[in-house]
Design an enzyme around this catalytic site. Structure first.
Site, short mmCIF file in Angstrom:
data_model
loop_
_atom_site.label_atom_id
_atom_site.label_comp_id
_atom_site.label_asym_id
_atom_site.label_seq_id
_atom_site.Cartn_x
_atom_site.Cartn_y
_atom_site.Cartn_z
CB CYS A 112 -1.07 -0.04 1.05
SG CYS A 112 -1.99 -1.27 1.26
CG HIS A 246 -3.00 3.78 1.97
ND1 HIS A 246 -3.74 3.37 0.78
CD2 HIS A 246 -3.07 2.54 2.88
CE1 HIS A 246 -4.10 2.02 0.80
NE2 HIS A 246 -3.67 1.56 2.20
CG ASN A 276 -6.70 -0.27 1.42
OD1 ASN A 276 -6.22 0.01 0.56
ND2 ASN A 276 -6.20 -1.14 2.58
O1 UT7 Z 1 -3.98 -0.85 3.36
C1 UT7 Z 1 -3.06 -1.37 4.70
C2 UT7 Z 1 -3.35 -0.99 5.92
N1 UT7 Z 1 -4.76 -1.73 6.28
C3 UT7 Z 1 -5.11 -0.94 7.17
O2 UT7 Z 1 -4.81 0.20 7.49
C4 UT7 Z 1 -6.28 -1.69 8.06
C5 UT7 Z 1 -6.27 -1.06 9.40
N2 UT7 Z 1 -7.23 -1.80 10.32
C6 UT7 Z 1 -8.76 -1.51 10.35
O3 UT7 Z 1 -8.90 -0.71 9.37
C7 UT7 Z 1 -9.81 -1.92 11.23
O4 UT7 Z 1 -8.86 -2.69 12.18
C8 UT7 Z 1 -10.61 -2.88 10.76
C9 UT7 Z 1 -11.55 -2.04 9.98
C10 UT7 Z 1 -9.93 -3.89 9.76
C11 UT7 Z 1 -11.43 -3.62 11.83
O5 UT7 Z 1 -12.01 -2.78 12.82
P1 UT7 Z 1 -11.95 -2.84 14.41
O6 UT7 Z 1 -12.55 -1.95 15.14
O7 UT7 Z 1 -10.50 -3.33 14.33
O8 UT7 Z 1 -12.75 -4.56 14.41
P2 UT7 Z 1 -11.95 -5.76 15.08
O9 UT7 Z 1 -11.33 -6.65 13.92
O10 UT7 Z 1 -11.46 -5.77 16.42
O11 UT7 Z 1 -13.45 -6.60 15.21
C12 UT7 Z 1 -14.51 -6.29 16.12
C13 UT7 Z 1 -15.76 -7.17 15.87
C14 UT7 Z 1 -15.08 -8.75 15.99
O12 UT7 Z 1 -16.29 -9.25 16.59
P3 UT7 Z 1 -16.17 -9.81 18.11
O13 UT7 Z 1 -14.92 -10.62 18.18
O14 UT7 Z 1 -15.74 -8.55 18.87
O15 UT7 Z 1 -17.55 -10.48 18.43
C15 UT7 Z 1 -15.21 -9.10 14.64
O16 UT7 Z 1 -15.42 -10.49 14.27
O17 UT7 Z 1 -16.23 -6.87 14.56
C16 UT7 Z 1 -16.36 -8.23 13.85
N3 UT7 Z 1 -16.19 -8.01 12.47
C17 UT7 Z 1 -17.24 -7.70 11.67
N4 UT7 Z 1 -18.72 -7.59 11.89
C18 UT7 Z 1 -19.46 -7.14 10.95
C19 UT7 Z 1 -15.13 -8.04 11.67
N5 UT7 Z 1 -15.36 -7.70 10.49
C20 UT7 Z 1 -16.69 -7.79 10.33
C21 UT7 Z 1 -17.82 -7.09 9.55
N6 UT7 Z 1 -19.10 -7.03 9.53
N7 UT7 Z 1 -17.15 -6.96 8.20
#
Ligand code: UT7
Length: 319
Positions: A112, A246, A276
């Site tokens: 990225c 980005h 992204n």
């Molecule tokens: O380009 C390269 C760089 N990449 C990035 O910069 C990405 C960086 N990271 C992020 O943008 C965020 O961490 C995400 C958007 C990927 C995730 O957000 P988060 O607030 O960190 O969520 P999480 O991964 O901690 O997940 C929270 C909850 C989980 O459920 P439990 O375990 O709390 O019950 C996940 O299973 O959200 C759940 N979850 C979803 N729920 C509905 C994960 N993906 C989804 C989804 N829809 N698509």
């Protein structure tokens, strides 16, 4: 001599997929995706479209809107992490398609952060090799590398390409002012938090990501590289008209601005429509900001990105 971005064109695949579309086949919702990322929709390449297709479309648009002829080009550099094939390079495919037979051509892969890496490489080569006109493209079909059953990654990505014409100028007041690149692949944790693993998906593998960890690195490392490049060039945020980062996640950009006291109203955000698009995201955001009349000729821009590797960096450019 300075390297100036003299024109830019982009290409986005026709197919637009909204969060509601995704939630029909996946346990997710518009509410979750929008509040966590700021993404509303993304463009997704068709089965017939590969990364070079997008790169060639963006280049053809660039050729139409500028007075440049393929034979004028000294080099073609493509930033991509999703090339059609391991070899030949995407850049060679573009070179062949447009008949730029004077140009040498190669790809840069820094995930990225690839656009900033490719910009730095192009700038250095233009200076050291006395090149006059270089075509710099960032093109990605990253949605072909996601597991569409993994809701934690597949909702985040989109496809697109941006093609820029870089020209040598003797006007010292304009062009690329500085670039700064970083990488850290030494520690296993850096290689496992964001990668492209496995042999499934027709040997292509899938993207895997520890989202929360990447989120924190993105904030810290982009902020650190912006501060360092400004300090090294005796500049401050007051000298910057627009930050074009980005576009991984709107919340990363909001948190970064809040934590580091950066001006959010100076940040170009297109995450909502593009998602992204890996290394294509900064050129796509720049074209969008020019079209909307936000970025104007003469503005000083600060690009910043972080990607797998980890790789990260920033660039200051007066357009
Ligand atoms: O380009 C390269 C760089 N990449 C990035 O910069 C990405 C960086 N990271 C992020 O943008 C965020 O961490 C995400 C958007 C990927 C995730 O957000 P988060 O607030 O960190 O969520 P999480 O991964 O901690 O997940 C929270 C909850 C989980 O459920 P439990 O375990 O709390 O019950 C996940 O299973 O959200 C759940 N979850 C979803 N729920 C509905 C994960 N993906 C989804 C989804 N829809 N698509």
């Amino acid at each position: 001599m300075r390297t100036k971005i003299t024109d830019i064109a982009t290409y986005l695949p026709e197919k637009v997929v909204t969060n509601d579309d995704l939630s029909k086949n996946l346990d997710t919702s518009h509410e979750w995706i929008y509040t966590r990322t700021g993404i509303e929709s993304r463009h997704i390449s068709s089965e017939d479209e590969v990364t070079s297709t997008l790169a060639i479309e963006a280049t053809r648009k660039l050729m139409q809107q500028s007075s440049i002829e393929p034979m004028d080009l000294d080099a073609i550099i493509v930033s991509t992490t999703t090339g059609d094939t391991r070899f030949p390079s995407c850049a060679c495919k573009v070179q062949g398609a447009i008949g730029a037979c004077r140009a040498f051509a190669f790809d840069v892969n820094a995930a990225c952060a690839g656009f900033i890496y490719a910009l730095a490489v192009a700038d250095s080569m233009m200076k050291s090799m006395k090149l006059r006109k270089v075509l710099l493209i960032a093109s990605e079909t990253i949605t072909k590398f996601v597991d569409w059953t993994d809701r934690s990654t597949c909702v985040l990505f989109g496809d697109g390409a941006g093609a820029m014409l870089l020209e040598a100028t003797e006007n010292g007041d304009t062009g690329i002012i500085a670039t700064k690149l970083y990488a850290n692949g030494e520690d296993e944790k850096y290689n496992s938090i964001l990668a492209h693993n496995g042999e499934q998906n027709g040997n292509r593998g899938y993207i895997t990501m520890a989202g929360r960890t990447v989120f924190k690195y993105a904030i810290d490392y982009m902020a650190m590289s912006m501060k360092e490049i400004l300090d090294e060039n005796n500049m401050s945020m007051d000298d910057i008209d627009w930050i074009i980062p980005h576009q991984a996640n709107r919340r990363i950009l909001e948190s970064m601005c809040k934590m580091r006291d950066f001006p959010l109203d100076k940040v170009i955000i297109t995450t909502q429509e593009h998602a992204n698009t890996s290394s294509a995201s900064i050129p796509l955001a720049l074209r969008d900001a020019l079209d909307k009349g936000k970025v104007k000729q003469g503005d000083t821009l600060l690009f910043t990105a972080l990607g797998a590797g980890l790789t990260w960096g920033s660039a200051i450019v007066k357009i």
